[in-house]
Scaffold this active site. Structure first.
Site, PDB file in Angstrom:
ATOM      1  CE1 TYR A  71      -1.432   4.185   9.250  1.00 39.18           C
ATOM      2  CE2 TYR A  71      -0.236   2.926   7.582  1.00 39.18           C
ATOM      3  CZ  TYR A  71      -1.355   3.112   8.375  1.00 39.18           C
ATOM      4  OH  TYR A  71      -2.392   2.207   8.318  1.00 39.18           O
ATOM      5  CE1 TYR A 101      -6.271   4.164  10.626  1.00 32.72           C
ATOM      6  CE2 TYR A 101      -5.409   4.414   8.396  1.00 32.72           C
ATOM      7  CZ  TYR A 101      -5.374   3.795   9.630  1.00 32.72           C
ATOM      8  OH  TYR A 101      -4.451   2.812   9.884  1.00 32.72           O
ATOM      9  N   PRO A 149      -5.050   0.697  18.313  1.00 32.96           N
ATOM     10  CG  PRO A 149      -6.846  -0.651  17.694  1.00 32.96           C
ATOM     11  CD  PRO A 149      -6.280   0.102  18.842  1.00 32.96           C
ATOM     12  CG  HIS A 204      -2.130  -0.832   1.051  1.00 35.38           C
ATOM     13  ND1 HIS A 204      -3.232  -0.706   1.852  1.00 35.38           N
ATOM     14  CD2 HIS A 204      -2.427  -1.786   0.147  1.00 35.38           C
ATOM     15  CE1 HIS A 204      -4.161  -1.577   1.454  1.00 35.38           C
ATOM     16  NE2 HIS A 204      -3.691  -2.241   0.429  1.00 35.38           N
ATOM     17  CE  LYS A 241       3.726   3.227  13.309  1.00 38.05           C
ATOM     18  NZ  LYS A 241       3.544   2.489  12.078  1.00 38.05           N
TER      19      LYS A 241
HETATM   20  C1  LIG Z   1      -8.334  -5.380  17.225  1.00 38.94           C
HETATM   21  C2  LIG Z   1      -6.835  -5.245  17.120  1.00 38.94           C
HETATM   22  C3  LIG Z   1      -6.278  -4.713  15.959  1.00 38.94           C
HETATM   23  C4  LIG Z   1      -4.898  -4.557  15.857  1.00 38.94           C
HETATM   24  N1  LIG Z   1      -4.379  -4.013  14.706  1.00 38.94           N
HETATM   25  C5  LIG Z   1      -3.052  -3.858  14.601  1.00 38.94           C
HETATM   26  C6  LIG Z   1      -2.473  -3.366  13.373  1.00 38.94           C
HETATM   27  O1  LIG Z   1      -3.156  -3.075  12.377  1.00 38.94           O
HETATM   28  N2  LIG Z   1      -1.116  -3.250  13.302  1.00 38.94           N
HETATM   29  C7  LIG Z   1      -0.317  -3.588  14.377  1.00 38.94           C
HETATM   30  O2  LIG Z   1       0.903  -3.468  14.266  1.00 38.94           O
HETATM   31  N3  LIG Z   1      -0.847  -4.094  15.540  1.00 38.94           N
HETATM   32  C8  LIG Z   1      -2.178  -4.240  15.680  1.00 38.94           C
HETATM   33  N4  LIG Z   1      -2.704  -4.791  16.834  1.00 38.94           N
HETATM   34  C9  LIG Z   1      -1.809  -5.176  17.943  1.00 38.94           C
HETATM   35  C10 LIG Z   1      -1.141  -6.551  17.738  1.00 38.94           C
HETATM   36  O3  LIG Z   1      -2.109  -7.525  17.482  1.00 38.94           O
HETATM   37  C11 LIG Z   1      -0.311  -6.924  18.977  1.00 38.94           C
HETATM   38  O4  LIG Z   1       0.559  -5.854  19.255  1.00 38.94           O
HETATM   39  C12 LIG Z   1       0.503  -8.213  18.775  1.00 38.94           C
HETATM   40  O5  LIG Z   1      -0.337  -9.344  18.831  1.00 38.94           O
HETATM   41  C13 LIG Z   1       1.591  -8.355  19.838  1.00 38.94           C
HETATM   42  O6  LIG Z   1       2.219  -9.600  19.722  1.00 38.94           O
HETATM   43  P1  LIG Z   1       2.846 -10.332  20.993  1.00 38.94           P
HETATM   44  O7  LIG Z   1       3.401 -11.617  20.491  1.00 38.94           O
HETATM   45  O8  LIG Z   1       3.734  -9.392  21.708  1.00 38.94           O
HETATM   46  O9  LIG Z   1       1.625 -10.577  21.975  1.00 38.94           O
HETATM   47  P2  LIG Z   1       0.363 -11.543  21.767  1.00 38.94           P
HETATM   48  O10 LIG Z   1      -0.066 -11.583  20.340  1.00 38.94           O
HETATM   49  O11 LIG Z   1      -0.616 -11.136  22.799  1.00 38.94           O
HETATM   50  O12 LIG Z   1       0.939 -12.990  22.119  1.00 38.94           O
HETATM   51  C14 LIG Z   1       1.243 -13.359  23.451  1.00 38.94           C
HETATM   52  C15 LIG Z   1       1.086 -14.865  23.571  1.00 38.94           C
HETATM   53  O13 LIG Z   1       1.453 -15.270  24.886  1.00 38.94           O
HETATM   54  C16 LIG Z   1       0.532 -16.228  25.355  1.00 38.94           C
HETATM   55  N5  LIG Z   1       0.556 -16.172  26.824  1.00 38.94           N
HETATM   56  C17 LIG Z   1      -0.030 -15.260  27.644  1.00 38.94           C
HETATM   57  N6  LIG Z   1       0.216 -15.556  28.923  1.00 38.94           N
HETATM   58  C18 LIG Z   1       0.989 -16.670  28.922  1.00 38.94           C
HETATM   59  C19 LIG Z   1       1.573 -17.448  29.948  1.00 38.94           C
HETATM   60  N7  LIG Z   1       1.409 -17.140  31.248  1.00 38.94           N
HETATM   61  N8  LIG Z   1       2.311 -18.522  29.593  1.00 38.94           N
HETATM   62  C20 LIG Z   1       2.485 -18.841  28.282  1.00 38.94           C
HETATM   63  N9  LIG Z   1       1.934 -18.140  27.267  1.00 38.94           N
HETATM   64  C21 LIG Z   1       1.208 -17.059  27.588  1.00 38.94           C
HETATM   65  C22 LIG Z   1      -0.800 -15.800  24.737  1.00 38.94           C
HETATM   66  O14 LIG Z   1      -1.719 -16.878  24.659  1.00 38.94           O
HETATM   67  C23 LIG Z   1      -0.350 -15.327  23.356  1.00 38.94           C
HETATM   68  O15 LIG Z   1      -0.373 -16.352  22.395  1.00 38.94           O
HETATM   69  C24 LIG Z   1      -4.066  -4.963  16.943  1.00 38.94           C
HETATM   70  C25 LIG Z   1      -4.629  -5.516  18.105  1.00 38.94           C
HETATM   71  C26 LIG Z   1      -6.002  -5.663  18.200  1.00 38.94           C
HETATM   72  C27 LIG Z   1      -6.590  -6.262  19.463  1.00 38.94           C
END
Ligand SMILES: Cc1cc2nc3c(=O)[nH]c(=O)nc-3n(C[C@H](O)[C@H](O)[C@H](O)COP(=O)(O)OP(=O)(O)OC[C@H]3O[C@@H](n4cnc5c(N)ncnc54)[C@H](O)[C@@H]3O)c2cc1C
Length: 389
Positions: free
Chosen positions: A384, A200, A292, A72, A296
Site C-alpha cells: 500500500y 475500506y 482504484p 496517513h 496505485k
Molecule cells: C475515480 C478514480 C480514482 C482514482 N484514484 C486513484 C488513487 O487514489 N491513487 C492513484 O494512484 N491513482 C488513482 N487513480 C488513477 C489516476 O488518476 C491515473 O492513474 C492518473 O491520472 C494517470 O496519469 P497520466 O498522466 O498517466 O494519465 P491522465 O491523467 O489520463 O493524463 C493523460 C492526458 O493526456 C491527454 N491526452 C489524451 N489523448 C491525447 C492526445 N491524443 N493528444 C494530446 N493529449 C492527449 C488527456 O487529456 C490527459 O490530460 C484514480 C482514477 C480514477 C478514475
C-alpha cells in the site's frame, strides 16, 4: 519546431516528466488535447506514495504538498460492523500522503509556467512519425493549423485513450486486460470526514470507501452497477446507501451534505507490453490501468516517470543508452506488482454478481486472517505504501 523530448499528454505523468527534465536542462514540449481548466477539473487520485512525493520534491513542486498534504500512518478495513487497522508506520516505517491529484497537477502546471516551459493546449490529430527511427517527429493541429515537432524522443503520457499506445504496431504489442463487473460511484462533498484515515468496507450490499482530501472535503465511493446512470443517483440516495455500507458506529457520525462532484468510474486492470517502441516510451495510464482500490494508478505513473527521467538524463549526460534500454523491463516489473496488489485488494473487498456463498466466506476468512496475522498486515502495508523503485 525542435525539442529534445516531445511529451504527448499534459496529465500528471507528462507534466512531472517535463518538469524533472527541465531541472536538468533537457527541453521538452508538452502537447495536451484539452484545456488546462478541463484537466484541473478531473477529480481522481488522492493517495500518494513517498516515491511520488520524492519526485515532486526533485521537480521543485512539493511546497504545497508538504504544507497541505496529510500524512496517513494507517488505514481502516471494515467488514460488516467489524473494523481493524493496518498500521503502515509500524510495518514499514512509512506513511502515505493524502493530497489530491488535482492539486499535484495544479502545482506542476504552475512550476512549468514559471519555468517558461512550453505547453500547447487544445491540440488535435496528434500523429507520431518515425518512432522506430533516430529522427522521430510529431504532427498535430491547433487552431486549424498543422504543426510539426522534430525531437530525439517521444514520451507517450496521453492516458488510456491516447494515440501513443496505438502507434506501436499491433503485432509488436501484447495486451492483458480484466474488466470488473461493477463500477465506483464517487462523490465529493464539503463536509468533515467521517474518519481521518481511509475506511475500506466490504459489506453484503457491496464495497464502500470513505476517503478525504482535507478537514472539510470528502471523497466517498460506493460500488455500483456498471450500467447505473449517474442521473438516477440523487445525493440522498447516495448517502442512504453509503451509510448502510459503513460500520454502525461510523454511520452514526457521518455528516452528509450536497455533492460538488459526482461520477461513475468503471474498474479495469490493463497492461500493454512492451512500454517502448524505438524512440517512443509509454508512461502512466497510456500503458496500464489499475482498479482504484489500491490507490496505485497515479503512483505507478510516477514510477514510470522515475525510470524514464533517469534513463533520459543518463543518455543526455553520459551518452549511455543503458537506462532507456532497460526502461520497459524496469517499469513493467514494478507495474505488474502494483497490478497484482490492486487486483487482490479489489477481489477481497467487492461483491461480484456471480459470487457464491462459499466465495463470500472466503473473503471473510481472508479478512479475519489479515486482521489477526502480522505477516499478512506487513505484506499489505508494504504494497500500500509503495514498493521501492
Ligand atoms: C475515480 C478514480 C480514482 C482514482 N484514484 C486513484 C488513487 O487514489 N491513487 C492513484 O494512484 N491513482 C488513482 N487513480 C488513477 C489516476 O488518476 C491515473 O492513474 C492518473 O491520472 C494517470 O496519469 P497520466 O498522466 O498517466 O494519465 P491522465 O491523467 O489520463 O493524463 C493523460 C492526458 O493526456 C491527454 N491526452 C489524451 N489523448 C491525447 C492526445 N491524443 N493528444 C494530446 N493529449 C492527449 C488527456 O487529456 C490527459 O490530460 C484514480 C482514477 C480514477 C478514475
Amino acid at each position: 519546431m525542435r525539442t529534445q523530448v516531445a511529451i504527448i499528454g499534459g496529465g500528471p505523468s507528462g507534466l512531472l516528466l517535463a518538469q524533472l527534465l527541465q531541472r536538468r536542462g533537457i527541453d521538452s514540449i508538452v502537447l495536451e488535447r484539452k484545456t488546462k481548466d478541463y484537466v484541473l477539473a478531473r477529480i481522481r487520485a488522492g493517495v500518494l506514495e513517498q516515491g511520488l512525493a520524492g519526485l515532486l520534491e526533485e521537480a521543485g513542486c512539493a511546497d504545497r504538498l508538504h504544507a497541505e498534504g496529510f500524512s496517513h500512518d494507517g488505514t481502516l478495513i471494515a467488514y460488516g460492523d467489524e473494523m481493524f487497522r493496518i498500521d503502515f508506520k509500524e510495518h514499514t516505517g512509512t506513511p502515505v500522503i493524502v493530497y489530491g491529484q488535482t492539486e499535484v497537477t495544479r502545482d506542476l502546471y504552475e512550476a512549468r509556467e514559471k519555468a517558461g516551459g512550453p505547453i500547447v493546449f487544445n491540440v488535435e490529430d496528434v500523429v507520431i512519425h518515425g518512432a522506430d527511427t533516430n529522427t522521430p517527429h510529431v504532427t498535430y493541429t491547433v487552431d486549424g493549423t498543422t504543426q510539426r515537432i522534430d525531437c530525439d524522443f517521444i514520451a507517450g503520457c496521453d492516458g488510456f485513450h491516447g494515440v501513443s499506445r496505438k502507434t506501436i504496431p499491433a503485432d509488436l504489442r501484447r495486451e492483458y486486460e480484466k474488466v470488473y463487473p461493477f463500477g465506483w460511484l464517487g462523490i465529493l462533498s464539503e463536509t468533515p470526514p467521517v474518519s481521518h484515515e481511509l475506511i475500506y468496507s466490504n459489506t453484503p450490499r457491496g464495497f464502500a470507501l470513505a476517503s478525504m482530501r482535507n478537514e472539510n472535503l470528502c471523497r466517498y465511493y460506493i460500488q455500483c452497477s456498471v450500467d447505473d446512470n449517474i442521473k438516477d443517483w440523487s445525493d440522498d440516495a447516495f448517502w442512504d446507501e453509503f451509510k448502510k455500507r459503513l460500520p454502525a458506529d461510523m454511520a452514526a457520525k457521518l455528516v452528509t451534505g450536497p455533492s460538488i462532484e459526482k461520477s461513475i468510474a468503471p474498474l479495469r486492470s490493463f497492461v500493454t507490453e512492451p512500454m517502448r517502441w524505438g524512440r517512443l516510451f509509454l508512461c502512466g495510464d497510456a500503458a496500464h490501468i489499475v482498479p482504484p482500490t489500491g490507490a496505485k494508478g497515479l503512483n505507478t505513473a510516477a514510477s514510470d516517470v522515475h525510470y524514464l527521467y533517469n534513463g533520459l538524463r543518463e543518455f543526455y549526460e553520459t551518452g549511455s543508452a543503458d537506462g532507456i534500454d532497460a526502461y520497459s523491463a524496469n517499469a513493467l516489473s514494478r507495474v505488474w506488482k502494483a497490478e497484482r496488489f490492486s487486483w487482490w485488494f479489489s477481489s477481497l473487498m467487492h461483491r461480484y454478481p456471480d459470487q457464491s456463498d462459499f466465495d463470500q466466506r472466503m473473503q471473510i476468512a481472508e479478512l479475519e486472517f489479515l486482521r489477526s496475522n502480522k505477516a499478512a498486515q506487513k505484506a499489505m502495508a508494504e504494497n500500500y505504501v509503495g514498493l521501492p523503485y
